[in-house]
Design a protein around this motif. Sequence first.
Motif, mmCIF file in Angstrom:
data_model
loop_
_atom_site.group_PDB
_atom_site.id
_atom_site.type_symbol
_atom_site.label_atom_id
_atom_site.label_comp_id
_atom_site.label_asym_id
_atom_site.label_seq_id
_atom_site.Cartn_x
_atom_site.Cartn_y
_atom_site.Cartn_z
ATOM 1 N N ASP A 323 0.827 -1.200 0.000
ATOM 2 C CA ASP A 323 0.000 0.000 0.000
ATOM 3 C C ASP A 323 0.866 1.257 0.000
ATOM 4 O O ASP A 323 2.073 1.216 0.283
ATOM 5 C CB ASP A 323 -0.908 0.016 1.227
ATOM 6 C CG ASP A 323 -1.960 -1.077 1.170
ATOM 7 O OD1 ASP A 323 -2.426 -1.371 0.060
ATOM 8 O OD2 ASP A 323 -2.300 -1.630 2.239
ATOM 9 N N SER A 324 0.250 2.397 -0.284
ATOM 10 C CA SER A 324 0.943 3.672 -0.120
ATOM 11 C C SER A 324 1.169 3.904 1.371
ATOM 12 O O SER A 324 0.278 3.663 2.186
ATOM 13 C CB SER A 324 0.106 4.816 -0.694
ATOM 14 O OG SER A 324 0.007 4.700 -2.090
ATOM 15 N N ASN A 325 2.359 4.378 1.700
ATOM 16 C CA ASN A 325 2.693 4.563 3.115
ATOM 17 C C ASN A 325 3.531 5.808 3.317
ATOM 18 O O ASN A 325 4.236 6.270 2.408
ATOM 19 C CB ASN A 325 3.487 3.368 3.656
ATOM 20 C CG ASN A 325 2.607 2.181 3.983
ATOM 21 O OD1 ASN A 325 1.585 2.336 4.645
ATOM 22 N ND2 ASN A 325 2.982 1.007 3.499
ATOM 23 N N CYS A 326 3.442 6.328 4.537
ATOM 24 C CA CYS A 326 4.318 7.433 4.952
ATOM 25 C C CYS A 326 4.763 7.158 6.380
ATOM 26 O O CYS A 326 3.945 6.960 7.275
ATOM 27 C CB CYS A 326 3.592 8.773 4.875
ATOM 28 S SG CYS A 326 4.615 10.157 5.445
ATOM 29 N N TYR A 327 6.084 7.135 6.603
ATOM 30 C CA TYR A 327 6.662 6.931 7.930
ATOM 31 C C TYR A 327 7.607 8.079 8.273
ATOM 32 O O TYR A 327 8.142 8.762 7.381
ATOM 33 C CB TYR A 327 7.447 5.621 7.991
ATOM 34 C CG TYR A 327 6.589 4.383 8.107
ATOM 35 C CD1 TYR A 327 6.237 3.869 9.350
ATOM 36 C CD2 TYR A 327 6.152 3.719 6.961
ATOM 37 C CE1 TYR A 327 5.456 2.719 9.461
ATOM 38 C CE2 TYR A 327 5.364 2.577 7.058
ATOM 39 C CZ TYR A 327 5.029 2.081 8.301
ATOM 40 O OH TYR A 327 4.249 0.944 8.418
ATOM 41 N N ILE A 328 7.803 8.277 9.562
ATOM 42 C CA ILE A 328 8.783 9.249 10.064
ATOM 43 C C ILE A 328 9.769 8.513 10.948
ATOM 44 O O ILE A 328 9.378 7.665 11.769
ATOM 45 C CB ILE A 328 8.103 10.353 10.907
ATOM 46 C CG1 ILE A 328 7.021 11.072 10.116
ATOM 47 C CG2 ILE A 328 9.135 11.355 11.420
ATOM 48 C CD1 ILE A 328 6.176 12.004 10.971
ATOM 49 N N VAL A 329 11.047 8.834 10.831
ATOM 50 C CA VAL A 329 12.072 8.361 11.771
ATOM 51 C C VAL A 329 12.718 9.603 12.382
ATOM 52 O O VAL A 329 13.262 10.439 11.656
ATOM 53 C CB VAL A 329 13.129 7.478 11.077
ATOM 54 C CG1 VAL A 329 14.275 7.163 12.046
ATOM 55 C CG2 VAL A 329 12.495 6.179 10.588
ATOM 56 N N ASN A 330 12.617 9.744 13.711
ATOM 57 C CA ASN A 330 13.158 10.943 14.349
ATOM 58 C C ASN A 330 14.646 10.809 14.637
ATOM 59 O O ASN A 330 15.273 9.804 14.281
ATOM 60 C CB ASN A 330 12.362 11.297 15.620
ATOM 61 C CG ASN A 330 12.495 10.246 16.706
ATOM 62 O OD1 ASN A 330 13.385 9.394 16.685
ATOM 63 N ND2 ASN A 330 11.610 10.294 17.681
ATOM 64 N N GLU A 331 15.221 11.836 15.293
ATOM 65 C CA GLU A 331 16.675 11.850 15.505
ATOM 66 C C GLU A 331 17.142 10.754 16.449
ATOM 67 O O GLU A 331 18.323 10.425 16.501
ATOM 68 C CB GLU A 331 17.142 13.231 16.012
ATOM 69 C CG GLU A 331 16.811 13.548 17.462
ATOM 70 C CD GLU A 331 15.353 13.942 17.630
ATOM 71 O OE1 GLU A 331 14.898 13.998 18.785
ATOM 72 O OE2 GLU A 331 14.665 14.180 16.618
ATOM 73 N N ARG A 332 16.222 10.134 17.209
ATOM 74 C CA ARG A 332 16.572 8.989 18.048
ATOM 75 C C ARG A 332 16.293 7.671 17.339
ATOM 76 O O ARG A 332 16.370 6.601 17.928
ATOM 77 C CB ARG A 332 15.784 9.047 19.360
ATOM 78 C CG ARG A 332 16.202 10.196 20.252
ATOM 79 C CD ARG A 332 15.333 10.238 21.505
ATOM 80 N NE ARG A 332 15.676 11.383 22.309
ATOM 81 C CZ ARG A 332 16.636 11.382 23.225
ATOM 82 N NH1 ARG A 332 17.319 10.296 23.467
ATOM 83 N NH2 ARG A 332 16.896 12.474 23.921
ATOM 84 N N GLN A 333 15.926 7.774 16.071
ATOM 85 C CA GLN A 333 15.622 6.626 15.212
ATOM 86 C C GLN A 333 14.407 5.845 15.692
ATOM 87 O O GLN A 333 14.316 4.627 15.511
ATOM 88 C CB GLN A 333 16.857 5.720 15.054
ATOM 89 C CG GLN A 333 18.004 6.430 14.346
ATOM 90 C CD GLN A 333 19.074 5.504 13.830
ATOM 91 O OE1 GLN A 333 19.234 4.394 14.336
ATOM 92 N NE2 GLN A 333 19.809 5.937 12.827
#
Length: 431
Positions: A323-333
């Motif tokens: 599927d279409s997806n959007c994820y975020i990884v912050n500075e602490r991974q």
Amino acid sequence: MTKIKMAVFARNHVMERIHDYIEYDQDVEIIPFVYTKTNETVELVKKAFMCDIYVFASSLSYLYAKEVIEKKRLPAIQVPFDEYMILSSFYRVKNEHNQQLSRISIDALDSRHVDEVLNELQIGGGEIYTYSFGVDEKTDLDNIFNYHKQLWYEGKTEFALTSIEEVEQMLKEAGIPTICMKIPQINIVHTIEKAKSIVSLNQSKSSQIVAGYVRLKNLDLIIKEKGELASKQLLLKLHQILLKFGHKTYASVLYNNDNQFAVFGTKGILDHITNHYRDFPLLKELEQAINAKVDIGFGLGLTAKQAENNAKLALEACSLDNDSNCYIVNERQDTIGPLGVKKDFNTSQLYHALIHKAKLNNELSYNFIDFIAIRNKEPFSSNDVASYYRVTKRSAERTINKLLSGEVIKVVGEEKPYLKGRPRKLFNLNQ
């Protein structure tokens, strides 16, 4: 100027001295964590939320909490165990206890500090025995106590100078003459001032950078089925929408040779992302415009390279399904997402926990359930709670603490402020 929130871990009598020093300091707010046994700091650190810096009044308390500090990457500082502290302790041994600076045992974080003082005073170290607990893989109070006791029973020492109050108590109970080192006031002053400087430096460097990668999912398959020209037209549409998105969020959009787009920005794009966890409009707009699946990965960081690397990790997370997806990884991974996908949770179970575990009233409980639904069960900060409830930050933090105490929520990470400001703890449901 916002006050610096300083978590301080100390015994009660030391905490009082620290309070006396900063009583009239308008820039600092002390969050006290008082312990009676030094190893209690491990659990106390876990209870310290939304603080700018963590100050430890003793080297041992820092050593106990070191694993938690490093795991959470907390900004921490300890009151120095240095030559001045040893020198002032020697003065007390000689002038208050009439003990010559010979035939004594000492425990210290680092024996080199003791050696330097002895060299400065031109005292031979032949009859002074030092235990350096800083080199131990794991600090054991019994080992330190037994070191002093063995030397005493062998007749090699007449006095024990310890830096640890628990060891002092153990030695007294064993009938061994001893005193515990006191922290010189100048060490406390220097530590508080250094802590303030560290926070100021961190805040000056805390401009959050956001990098993003956007790509068509299964591009090779699209080329095979629709041809090279059709795929380029899709990429052109994709580029046009992203340019519009970049203009709206003050971000730069670049096309690279991997048939994907790179997005770089700061405050504008970060605000947009955090305000659209549940319904991520960019993802839907792209899907509808090109009638194809899309992957979006955003990375946060304090440097462009860190943000870029985290964006690559976020893009990899999009490959977990078709599927279409959007994820975020912050500075602490920490990986957050997928965005724009409704996440269900057990509302009746949550209501029961809010009433019986967190002890919230009916109105607050219902509001919190609505808050979680609107946030789409994504991580949130105390600022998010304050904004939603339209209350002060302090009031929101009180609610957060009730939720944590009742184990309704848990800490899942931290986000750095995108301009000057403190890091924010991120929480989520504990279900």
